[in-house]
Design an enzyme around this catalytic site. Structure first.
Site, PDB file in Angstrom:
ATOM      1  N   GLU A  93      -1.488  -8.836   4.296  1.00 44.91           N
ATOM      2  CA  GLU A  93      -1.457  -9.085   5.665  1.00 44.91           C
ATOM      3  C   GLU A  93      -2.832  -8.912   6.206  1.00 44.91           C
ATOM      4  O   GLU A  93      -3.285  -9.803   7.260  1.00 44.91           O
ATOM      5  CB  GLU A  93      -0.493  -8.166   6.519  1.00 44.91           C
ATOM      6  CG  GLU A  93      -1.012  -6.990   6.735  1.00 44.91           C
ATOM      7  CD  GLU A  93      -1.393  -5.876   5.720  1.00 44.91           C
ATOM      8  OE1 GLU A  93      -1.911  -4.766   5.746  1.00 44.91           O
ATOM      9  OE2 GLU A  93      -0.917  -5.980   4.412  1.00 44.91           O
ATOM     10  N   HIS A 146      -3.691  -5.120   0.470  1.00 42.29           N
ATOM     11  CA  HIS A 146      -2.876  -5.629   1.819  1.00 42.29           C
ATOM     12  C   HIS A 146      -2.980  -7.316   1.963  1.00 42.29           C
ATOM     13  O   HIS A 146      -4.041  -7.562   2.330  1.00 42.29           O
ATOM     14  CB  HIS A 146      -3.800  -4.865   2.856  1.00 42.29           C
ATOM     15  CG  HIS A 146      -3.503  -3.612   3.148  1.00 42.29           C
ATOM     16  ND1 HIS A 146      -2.421  -3.169   3.925  1.00 42.29           N
ATOM     17  CD2 HIS A 146      -4.081  -2.388   2.462  1.00 42.29           C
ATOM     18  CE1 HIS A 146      -2.562  -1.649   4.026  1.00 42.29           C
ATOM     19  NE2 HIS A 146      -3.427  -1.087   3.241  1.00 42.29           N
ATOM     20  N   CYS A 150       0.786  -1.205   0.249  1.00 41.73           N
ATOM     21  CA  CYS A 150      -0.014  -0.044   0.168  1.00 41.73           C
ATOM     22  C   CYS A 150       0.705   1.093   0.016  1.00 41.73           C
ATOM     23  O   CYS A 150       1.507   1.598  -1.092  1.00 41.73           O
ATOM     24  CB  CYS A 150      -0.928  -0.153   0.883  1.00 41.73           C
ATOM     25  SG  CYS A 150      -2.435   1.094   0.783  1.00 41.73           S
TER      26      CYS A 150
END
Length: 244
Positions: free
Chosen positions: A199, A197, A94
């Site tokens: 994660e 993202h 990001c």
């Protein structure tokens, strides 16, 4: 294996949780003063998400940018350039993807126009919880990313800025259906910039369900970010072996 996380250890629980799947990974974080000098040398650099980058760093006047931390910008750009010179793996997520692009001479779209902004930026639900959108993306054929995920996947979005002019030496590997660059990779160095993202949805079974504003995208599984982290850790292992 030491991985430098290019930010202070605040609000990074999702990154720590994802990397905890790799017991050999020791995580080092940026100090509170956000200076790049004096940090221990690590085997790879991970640049996490966060706020906006000072547009002066890519030659633009302010035009929708907000919440700038120039000390963090300078530290992350310096670290990116250093680890690139050392030819060590770098993964930017990001904001981190945008830092990579700026560090190599590219620029940013400071505030995505409608309707892109409504499809990509975060929002708050009725309980005030920060939420992201999901949307379809296309992956370029013949790339390692296609080998990991296939040609069409759904990814999440929590951003109002995006890569504009792509830095020289990078190629686009993935785009959203409305034209936002979702993944770029350096043509010769182990450096990847991912706008979504991984994660936030890592090491999970591909999800299905109703997705916002993307029509029939619910027929495609949401990308498991754990696949990308596993690939990144293997890149680090290979890099370490080559430097022995």
């Amino acid at each position: 294996m030491r991985i430098l996380i290019g930010d202070r250890n605040k609000g990074l629980d999702n990154y720590i949780a994802a990397l905890s799947h790799f017991p050999e990974a020791e995580l080092i974080f940026l100090r509170e003063d956000r200076k790049a000098e004096g940090l221990p040398e690590c085997d790879a650099l991970l640049l996490p998400g966060g706020d906006d980058i000072d547009p002066a760093l890519f030659g633009q006047a302010w035009n929708g940018t907000r919440d700038v931390d120039r000390a963090l910008d300078d530290a992350q750009i310096a670290l990116t350039q250093h680890y690139a010179e050392e030819k060590k793996p770098i993964l930017g997520i990001c904001r981190g993807a945008q830092v990579i692009n700026v560090a190599f001479g590219g620029d940013l779209i400071q505030d995505l126009p409608e309707p892109q902004n409504s499809h990509h930026t975060w929002y708050h639900d009725e309980n005030g919880k920060t939420m992201g959108h999901h949307h379809l993306t296309a992956i370029r054929p013949g790339t390692f990313l296609e080998e990991l995920y296939g040609s069409r996947i759904v990814t999440n979005s929590y951003h109002h800025q995006a890569i504009g002019r792509l830095a020289a030496g990078f190629s686009v590997l993935q785009e959203s259906d409305d034209g936002v660059i979702e993944f770029a990779a350096h043509d010769s160095l182990p450096i990847c910039a991912v706008q979504w993202h991984p994660e936030k949805e890592a090491f999970e079974t591909a999800k299905k369900g109703e997705l916002d504003s993307v029509g029939n995208a619910n027929k495609v599984g949401i990308a498991d970010g754990g696949v990308l982290f596993t690939w990144f850790l293997e890149k680090i292992r290979v890099s370490m072996a080559e430097k022995r």
